[in-house]
Design a protein around this motif. Sequence first.
Motif, PDB file in Angstrom:
ATOM      1  N   ASN A 109       0.810  -1.213   0.000  1.00 15.08           N
ATOM      2  CA  ASN A 109       0.000   0.000   0.000  1.00 15.08           C
ATOM      3  C   ASN A 109       0.845   1.266   0.000  1.00 15.08           C
ATOM      4  OD1 ASN A 109       0.727  -0.550   2.785  1.00 15.08           O
ATOM      5  ND2 ASN A 109      -0.714   1.054   3.379  1.00 15.08           N
ATOM      6  N   MET A 110       2.079   1.198   0.499  1.00 17.42           N
ATOM      7  CA  MET A 110       2.922   2.399   0.535  1.00 17.42           C
ATOM      8  C   MET A 110       4.070   2.348  -0.458  1.00 17.42           C
ATOM      9  SD  MET A 110       2.977   3.441   4.594  1.00 17.42           S
ATOM     10  CE  MET A 110       2.760   1.779   5.254  1.00 17.42           C
ATOM     11  N   ALA A 111       4.157   1.294  -1.257  1.00 20.79           N
ATOM     12  CA  ALA A 111       5.312   1.100  -2.128  1.00 20.79           C
ATOM     13  C   ALA A 111       5.430   2.180  -3.204  1.00 20.79           C
ATOM     14  CB  ALA A 111       5.256  -0.278  -2.778  1.00 20.79           C
ATOM     15  N   GLN A 112       4.328   2.553  -3.845  1.00 25.06           N
ATOM     16  CA  GLN A 112       4.418   3.541  -4.914  1.00 25.06           C
ATOM     17  C   GLN A 112       4.811   4.906  -4.377  1.00 25.06           C
ATOM     18  OE1 GLN A 112       4.070   2.940  -8.432  1.00 25.06           O
ATOM     19  NE2 GLN A 112       5.195   4.867  -8.216  1.00 25.06           N
ATOM     20  N   THR A 135       4.795   9.367   3.447  1.00 24.88           N
ATOM     21  CA  THR A 135       4.105  10.543   3.977  1.00 24.88           C
ATOM     22  C   THR A 135       4.780  11.824   3.518  1.00 24.88           C
ATOM     23  OG1 THR A 135       3.297   9.336   5.917  1.00 24.88           O
ATOM     24  CG2 THR A 135       3.473  11.727   6.115  1.00 24.88           C
ATOM     25  N   ALA A 136       6.105  11.855   3.564  1.00 27.48           N
ATOM     26  CA  ALA A 136       6.833  13.049   3.133  1.00 27.48           C
ATOM     27  C   ALA A 136       6.549  13.366   1.671  1.00 27.48           C
ATOM     28  CB  ALA A 136       8.330  12.848   3.346  1.00 27.48           C
ATOM     29  N   TRP A 137       6.463  12.333   0.845  1.00 23.92           N
ATOM     30  CA  TRP A 137       6.179  12.554  -0.577  1.00 23.92           C
ATOM     31  C   TRP A 137       4.805  13.194  -0.762  1.00 23.92           C
ATOM     32  CZ3 TRP A 137       7.804  13.625  -5.041  1.00 23.92           C
ATOM     33  CH2 TRP A 137       7.018  13.417  -6.185  1.00 23.92           C
ATOM     34  N   ARG A 138       3.823  12.695  -0.045  1.00 20.23           N
ATOM     35  CA  ARG A 138       2.478  13.278  -0.171  1.00 20.23           C
ATOM     36  C   ARG A 138       2.441  14.711   0.343  1.00 20.23           C
ATOM     37  NH1 ARG A 138      -2.623   9.207   0.132  1.00 20.23           N
ATOM     38  NH2 ARG A 138      -1.787   7.556  -1.204  1.00 20.23           N
ATOM     39  N   LEU A 139       3.156  14.985   1.419  1.00 18.00           N
ATOM     40  CA  LEU A 139       3.219  16.359   1.926  1.00 18.00           C
ATOM     41  C   LEU A 139       3.881  17.278   0.906  1.00 18.00           C
ATOM     42  CD1 LEU A 139       4.254  15.577   5.598  1.00 18.00           C
ATOM     43  CD2 LEU A 139       2.099  16.639   4.897  1.00 18.00           C
ATOM     44  N   HIS A 140       4.933  16.792   0.273  1.00 20.18           N
ATOM     45  CA  HIS A 140       5.589  17.561  -0.790  1.00 20.18           C
ATOM     46  C   HIS A 140       4.605  17.869  -1.911  1.00 20.18           C
ATOM     47  CE1 HIS A 140       8.346  18.655  -4.015  1.00 20.18           C
ATOM     48  NE2 HIS A 140       7.756  17.730  -4.750  1.00 20.18           N
ATOM     49  N   PHE A 168     -11.771   5.359  11.408  1.00 16.79           N
ATOM     50  CA  PHE A 168     -11.998   4.712  10.125  1.00 16.79           C
ATOM     51  C   PHE A 168     -12.312   3.236  10.366  1.00 16.79           C
ATOM     52  CE2 PHE A 168      -9.002   8.175   9.111  1.00 16.79           C
ATOM     53  CZ  PHE A 168      -9.746   8.862   8.157  1.00 16.79           C
ATOM     54  N   PRO A 169     -13.342   2.707   9.731  1.00 13.59           N
ATOM     55  CA  PRO A 169     -13.709   1.303   9.957  1.00 13.59           C
ATOM     56  C   PRO A 169     -12.614   0.319   9.574  1.00 13.59           C
ATOM     57  CG  PRO A 169     -15.513   2.486   8.904  1.00 13.59           C
ATOM     58  CD  PRO A 169     -14.320   3.403   8.866  1.00 13.59           C
ATOM     59  N   ASN A 170     -11.892   0.618   8.494  1.00 10.50           N
ATOM     60  CA  ASN A 170     -10.899  -0.339   7.992  1.00 10.50           C
ATOM     61  C   ASN A 170      -9.578   0.362   7.739  1.00 10.50           C
ATOM     62  OD1 ASN A 170      -9.676  -2.643   6.922  1.00 10.50           O
ATOM     63  ND2 ASN A 170     -10.336  -2.126   4.848  1.00 10.50           N
ATOM     64  N   ALA A 171      -8.746   0.476   8.768  1.00 11.77           N
ATOM     65  CA  ALA A 171      -7.422   1.090   8.649  1.00 11.77           C
ATOM     66  C   ALA A 171      -6.614   0.649   9.858  1.00 11.77           C
ATOM     67  CB  ALA A 171      -7.522   2.609   8.584  1.00 11.77           C
ATOM     68  N   THR A 172      -5.964  -0.461   9.751  1.00 11.95           N
ATOM     69  CA  THR A 172      -5.294  -1.018  10.911  1.00 11.95           C
ATOM     70  C   THR A 172      -3.974  -0.311  11.200  1.00 11.95           C
ATOM     71  OG1 THR A 172      -4.649  -3.100  11.955  1.00 11.95           O
ATOM     72  CG2 THR A 172      -4.040  -2.794   9.642  1.00 11.95           C
ATOM     73  N   HIS A 173      -3.284  -0.735  12.230  1.00  6.89           N
ATOM     74  CA  HIS A 173      -2.049  -0.090  12.672  1.00  6.89           C
ATOM     75  C   HIS A 173      -0.973  -0.201  11.594  1.00  6.89           C
ATOM     76  CE1 HIS A 173      -0.565   1.635  16.479  1.00  6.89           C
ATOM     77  NE2 HIS A 173       0.639   1.291  16.060  1.00  6.89           N
ATOM     78  N   GLY A 174      -0.248   0.888  11.363  1.00  5.59           N
ATOM     79  CA  GLY A 174       0.890   0.863  10.459  1.00  5.59           C
ATOM     80  C   GLY A 174       0.604   1.187   9.013  1.00  5.59           C
ATOM     81  N   VAL A 175      -0.620   1.640   8.687  1.00  2.93           N
ATOM     82  CA  VAL A 175      -0.939   1.892   7.279  1.00  2.93           C
ATOM     83  C   VAL A 175      -0.485   3.263   6.797  1.00  2.93           C
ATOM     84  CG1 VAL A 175      -2.870   0.277   7.263  1.00  2.93           C
ATOM     85  CG2 VAL A 175      -3.291   2.692   7.822  1.00  2.93           C
ATOM     86  N   GLY A 176       0.051   4.090   7.672  1.00  2.00           N
ATOM     87  CA  GLY A 176       0.653   5.350   7.263  1.00  2.00           C
ATOM     88  C   GLY A 176      -0.271   6.283   6.515  1.00  2.00           C
ATOM     89  N   THR A 177       0.015   6.508   5.241  1.00  2.95           N
ATOM     90  CA  THR A 177      -0.789   7.423   4.432  1.00  2.95           C
ATOM     91  C   THR A 177      -2.235   6.952   4.292  1.00  2.95           C
ATOM     92  OG1 THR A 177      -0.217   6.289   2.378  1.00  2.95           O
ATOM     93  CG2 THR A 177       1.242   8.078   3.081  1.00  2.95           C
ATOM     94  N   GLY A 178      -2.458   5.694   4.577  1.00  6.75           N
ATOM     95  CA  GLY A 178      -3.810   5.141   4.449  1.00  6.75           C
ATOM     96  C   GLY A 178      -4.129   4.619   3.071  1.00  6.75           C
ATOM     97  N   ALA A 179      -3.153   4.636   2.170  1.00  6.77           N
ATOM     98  CA  ALA A 179      -3.397   4.158   0.802  1.00  6.77           C
ATOM     99  C   ALA A 179      -3.958   2.739   0.832  1.00  6.77           C
ATOM    100  CB  ALA A 179      -2.100   4.181   0.000  1.00  6.77           C
ATOM    101  N   GLY A 180      -5.039   2.540   0.081  1.00 12.98           N
ATOM    102  CA  GLY A 180      -5.664   1.232   0.012  1.00 12.98           C
ATOM    103  C   GLY A 180      -6.569   0.895   1.173  1.00 12.98           C
ATOM    104  N   THR A 181      -6.801   1.858   2.070  1.00  5.38           N
ATOM    105  CA  THR A 181      -7.679   1.648   3.228  1.00  5.38           C
ATOM    106  C   THR A 181      -8.691   2.789   3.302  1.00  5.38           C
ATOM    107  OG1 THR A 181      -6.511   2.957   4.924  1.00  5.38           O
ATOM    108  CG2 THR A 181      -5.648   0.746   4.427  1.00  5.38           C
ATOM    109  N   ASP A 182      -9.576   2.717   4.277  1.00  6.93           N
ATOM    110  CA  ASP A 182     -10.553   3.790   4.468  1.00  6.93           C
ATOM    111  C   ASP A 182      -9.907   5.106   4.859  1.00  6.93           C
ATOM    112  OD1 ASP A 182     -12.455   1.886   3.953  1.00  6.93           O
ATOM    113  OD2 ASP A 182     -13.084   1.627   6.037  1.00  6.93           O
ATOM    114  N   TRP A 193      -6.641  11.023   4.557  1.00  4.63           N
ATOM    115  CA  TRP A 193      -6.648  11.663   5.873  1.00  4.63           C
ATOM    116  C   TRP A 193      -5.695  12.841   5.933  1.00  4.63           C
ATOM    117  CZ3 TRP A 193      -2.817  12.649   9.417  1.00  4.63           C
ATOM    118  CH2 TRP A 193      -1.595  11.998   9.262  1.00  4.63           C
ATOM    119  N   MET A 194      -4.616  12.800   5.154  1.00  3.54           N
ATOM    120  CA  MET A 194      -3.631  13.883   5.223  1.00  3.54           C
ATOM    121  C   MET A 194      -4.182  15.197   4.682  1.00  3.54           C
ATOM    122  SD  MET A 194      -0.190  11.746   4.236  1.00  3.54           S
ATOM    123  CE  MET A 194       0.796  13.232   4.204  1.00  3.54           C
ATOM    124  N   LEU A 195      -5.032  15.129   3.670  1.00  2.00           N
ATOM    125  CA  LEU A 195      -5.664  16.349   3.166  1.00  2.00           C
ATOM    126  C   LEU A 195      -6.594  16.945   4.213  1.00  2.00           C
ATOM    127  CD1 LEU A 195      -6.501  15.218  -0.486  1.00  2.00           C
ATOM    128  CD2 LEU A 195      -4.813  16.933   0.202  1.00  2.00           C
TER     129      LEU A 195
END
Length: 362
Positions: free
Chosen positions: A85-88, A161-166, A330-344, A348-350
Amino acid sequence: MQNKISRRQFLQVTGASAAALLLAGLPVEASAASGHLTVTPDTLVSDLRADPTFAASGVWTWQSAVDSPDTPEAGTTLSDYVGANMAQDSADALNYLADTYEAGTQVTYKVYSPEEIAADATRDGVELYYWPSEVPGSKFVVVMSGNVLNKTSNMSEGYATAWRLHQMGYAAFVLRYRVFLKAKDNAPVADLGNAVRFITTHADQFHVQPENYALLGYSSGGHLAGVFSGDELGYKHYGVPKPGALLLGYPINNFFEYKPVYHAAIDPFVLEGRYYELNISDCVTDDYPPVYHWYGENDYVFPLLCYPAQRPALSRALEQHHVPCKEVLFPNATHGVGTGAGTDADGWMLDAANFWETQING
């Protein structure tokens, strides 16, 4: 609103400031070389680390913080290493760092001076990785990933996360702070305090505003941000401005039964309390920074740490002290998902950035 300049124009401007930064005693010089490996989710971690540009840039490409970093098995891809989920986002973040470095801008900074490192060798690994904003005069964010003992999530939570903030127009710094056995004597708090002071002292060279910055932390990184924002060990002890906002993903409020274990392992024979023994909720005061915090309802960590001592306790403290805050579940966003990509939690960062901007702009 300021007009955006092109990426090429920005790199020309920031490249001129690199010399000034190096005069401040900052290692890892930028290079004029070109042609780094193009990183994708399928790139082998071994190839990434063998690339001359990434090696020269000083960017940390491990998920561990020990002196002998982990060595993934042959054939391990970036996606395997940081999670699909965070690879790209992680790949894009690394490519941008390499491009920026090759264009002549330093991207890795030691937080401590050579003299400070000589006095305590554990400080040598404390570093900032820098994603410049393409809008000079932007606000900045310090990102702190979570960690479990010696394993950190800089390459996943941090870089993605830094990339998305950029991309959102902010300057982003990922802090590699000391963890586990290197975290004695409140070292992680000192790392954050010195990192913020380093950035604000060099605000002109980084082209950022020294005030109204945000701290973005995940899990134990969120706990660190929360403690740093209080009175006992926080920002006031480092002569830096109060954070404009805390943006926290599944922050640990209370380490609960792990506190005596940490103290015995990290600070044996020390009677005084330490940062990991503080709860964020106990650090909250009437002038505490605004807080955005989010959690997944299927988070598997908090039930192991006495759930009432976590989110409910923090929310109650923020409410009692009338601290501006926003809590999201969020109903579906477990620990460690960071940016939340691929989850509910994706997006969230916006929402968090909008909260931050609203608070500082009144």
